[in-house]
Design a protein around this motif. Sequence first.
Motif, short mmCIF file in Angstrom:
data_model
loop_
_atom_site.label_atom_id
_atom_site.label_comp_id
_atom_site.label_asym_id
_atom_site.label_seq_id
_atom_site.Cartn_x
_atom_site.Cartn_y
_atom_site.Cartn_z
N ALA A 260 -12.31 7.58 -2.01
CA ALA A 260 -13.24 8.27 -2.68
C ALA A 260 -14.34 7.30 -3.52
O ALA A 260 -15.30 7.87 -3.86
N LYS A 261 -14.15 6.29 -3.80
CA LYS A 261 -14.85 5.30 -4.64
C LYS A 261 -15.53 4.32 -3.59
O LYS A 261 -16.55 3.57 -4.09
N GLY A 262 -15.50 4.56 -2.52
CA GLY A 262 -16.29 3.93 -1.48
C GLY A 262 -15.88 2.79 -0.64
O GLY A 262 -16.34 2.21 0.27
N ALA A 263 -14.53 2.51 -0.75
CA ALA A 263 -13.86 1.42 0.04
C ALA A 263 -13.64 1.92 1.51
O ALA A 263 -13.00 2.88 1.53
N ARG A 264 -14.27 1.37 2.35
CA ARG A 264 -14.16 1.85 3.71
C ARG A 264 -12.94 1.24 4.46
O ARG A 264 -12.37 1.90 5.35
N ARG A 265 -12.49 0.02 4.27
CA ARG A 265 -11.47 -0.67 4.93
C ARG A 265 -10.36 -1.02 3.93
O ARG A 265 -10.27 -1.55 3.06
N LEU A 266 -9.02 -0.70 4.76
CA LEU A 266 -7.83 -0.92 3.77
C LEU A 266 -6.91 -1.85 4.79
O LEU A 266 -6.72 -1.24 5.90
N VAL A 267 -6.53 -3.12 4.45
CA VAL A 267 -5.59 -3.72 5.12
C VAL A 267 -4.19 -3.76 4.34
O VAL A 267 -4.14 -4.29 3.32
N LEU A 268 -3.10 -3.06 4.94
CA LEU A 268 -1.85 -3.11 4.33
C LEU A 268 -0.81 -4.16 4.66
O LEU A 268 -0.68 -4.09 5.79
N LEU A 269 -0.21 -4.74 3.85
CA LEU A 269 0.71 -5.43 4.06
C LEU A 269 2.14 -4.92 4.23
O LEU A 269 2.37 -4.58 3.15
#
Length: 282
Positions: free
Chosen positions: A97-106
């Motif tokens: 919602a804040k505009g972060a397009r990419r999430l990389v999860l450990l």
Amino acid sequence: MTNTLNDSTTSAMTDSMILVIGGTGKTGRRVAERLTAQGLPVRVGSRSGEPPFVWEDPGTWEAALDGVLAVYVTYYPDLAFPGAAETVGAFARTAVAKGARRLVLLSGRGEEGARISEDKLKESGADWTVVRASWFAQNFSESFFHEPVLAGELALPTGDAVEAFVDADDIADVAVAALTDDRHIGRTYELSGPRLLSFHDIATELSKATGRQITYIPVTVDEYRKALEDNGLPVEFADLFELILDGRNSHLVHGVEEALGRKPKDFADFARDAAATGVWNT
């Protein structure tokens, strides 16, 4: 695959912040250092960060996400712990919602509970990558097992089971590739070292590296849980040893090669390099 940036990703990343949650921890610190070395703007997400980021306080999330395009997501104490999935899912939705397009999860290799957290993050609609890691080699130099190595005794509830310990530098290299290269979107990488080791083997390698006798002493899970309690640590950590004891991870995986096109670092090389820093000097 390599971690070479394509032109569009380079431009977008250079103009926007990358949030590294747990940026002072074992993998987060390494991820932040690598991104900074590439000239990319990094914000460390931690209690001491500016602005601070606290998992238990969602009111801190939005400020930490201001201007952020990509996030390296690490959750403490563990993705498999009660409440983690709901928290990670809520954060992922906030990030998008804040505009972060990419999430990389450990994530953790073989942790069924962690899969729920992975699914919650994917449901956010982000461009995601999941990095499932075996136990860290650096647990012996920077974390839970550091003091036992200094004392010369590893008293752990692992019997004769084996684990393919992975180096935190390899994890960081894969995470940085996933944060900066579109080719890793939608991929799940399972990471391990290049060979299976019992804790007897670990003690032998550490003895060689330190020049001291390091002994492995098998204990029961209940005995280890009591030791955790006595030292003020979450007793749930004892349950994670089931990941070793039941054999679910007693085989090698090849995510480092898949993501980076090279072999992972061997535990013996990790131990030699760590010993050279003096971390195990008594």
